[in-house]
Design a protein around this motif. Structure first.
Motif, PDB file in Angstrom:
ATOM      1  N   LEU A  54       0.919  -1.310  -0.085  1.00 19.31           N
ATOM      2  CA  LEU A  54       0.012  -0.114  -0.012  1.00 19.31           C
ATOM      3  C   LEU A  54       0.816   1.195   0.072  1.00 19.31           C
ATOM      4  O   LEU A  54       0.365   2.380  -0.350  1.00 19.31           O
TER       5      LEU A  54
ATOM      6  N   GLY B  39      -2.896   6.808  -0.155  1.00 20.69           N
ATOM      7  CA  GLY B  39      -2.861   5.321   0.689  1.00 20.69           C
ATOM      8  C   GLY B  39      -3.603   5.401   1.940  1.00 20.69           C
ATOM      9  O   GLY B  39      -3.569   4.412   2.775  1.00 20.69           O
TER      10      GLY B  39
ATOM     11  N   GLY C 130      -6.274   2.350   2.143  1.00 22.82           N
ATOM     12  CA  GLY C 130      -5.293   1.339   2.082  1.00 22.82           C
ATOM     13  C   GLY C 130      -4.854   1.200   3.613  1.00 22.82           C
ATOM     14  O   GLY C 130      -4.988   0.062   4.309  1.00 22.82           O
TER      15      GLY C 130
ATOM     16  N   LEU D   6     -10.376  -2.580   0.129  1.00 18.42           N
ATOM     17  CA  LEU D   6      -9.096  -2.688  -0.940  1.00 18.42           C
ATOM     18  C   LEU D   6     -10.031  -3.079  -2.289  1.00 18.42           C
ATOM     19  O   LEU D   6      -9.474  -2.742  -3.450  1.00 18.42           O
TER      20      LEU D   6
ATOM     21  N   TYR E  51      -3.361  -2.423  -4.467  1.00 20.57           N
ATOM     22  CA  TYR E  51      -4.656  -2.746  -3.720  1.00 20.57           C
ATOM     23  C   TYR E  51      -5.144  -4.121  -4.030  1.00 20.57           C
ATOM     24  O   TYR E  51      -5.757  -4.671  -3.034  1.00 20.57           O
TER      25      TYR E  51
END
Length: 123
Positions: free
Chosen positions: A12, A60, A63, A82, A107
């Motif tokens: 990630l 990110g 994530g 995700l 992802y």
């Protein structure tokens, strides 16, 4: 780095690094959103929410939330986050935007790890 959460964290980090390398955080999906769809999002009053989710994914944050959800055994939440980011990034990449493909790969790889691990810990 043996734990799935550690590997997921590295995967990630790729989207974040790719996004920041371009001179700062930028949206990843919005430039490839078809104009009629963007118009509908705007008319529905969802543009701010869309842009915020786009930017959070680009750096990110979504994530990171998925990593936290995985560590807390909330596999369904992690998988959903995700899968959403991966699917939107694949859709953007299909329209010709090169950067979202990296997001989609990172992802989606994270999603596979989360689903395989089922439950993992950051200990």
């Amino acid at each position: 780095m043996r734990s799935p959460a550690g590997v997921l964290l590295v995967l990630l980090a790729i989207p974040t690094a790719a996004n920041l390398a371009g001179g700062g955080p930028t949206w990843i999906w919005t430039p490839s959103l078809p104009t009629p769809l963007l118009r509908r999002v705007t008319e529905a009053g969802l543009l701010d929410v869309w842009l915020l989710a786009d930017l959070l994914a680009a750096v990110g944050v979504l994530g990171g939330l998925a990593v936290a959800a995985t560590a807390c055994s909330a596999t369904a939440v992690a998988a959903t986050l995700l899968a959403l980011v991966g699917a939107l990034s694949v859709a953007a990449a299909v329209t010709g935007a090169p950067l979202p493909l990296w997001y989609a790969l990172a992802y989606t790889a994270g999603l596979v790890l989360v689903l395989r691990a089922g439950r993992c810990s950051t200990r």
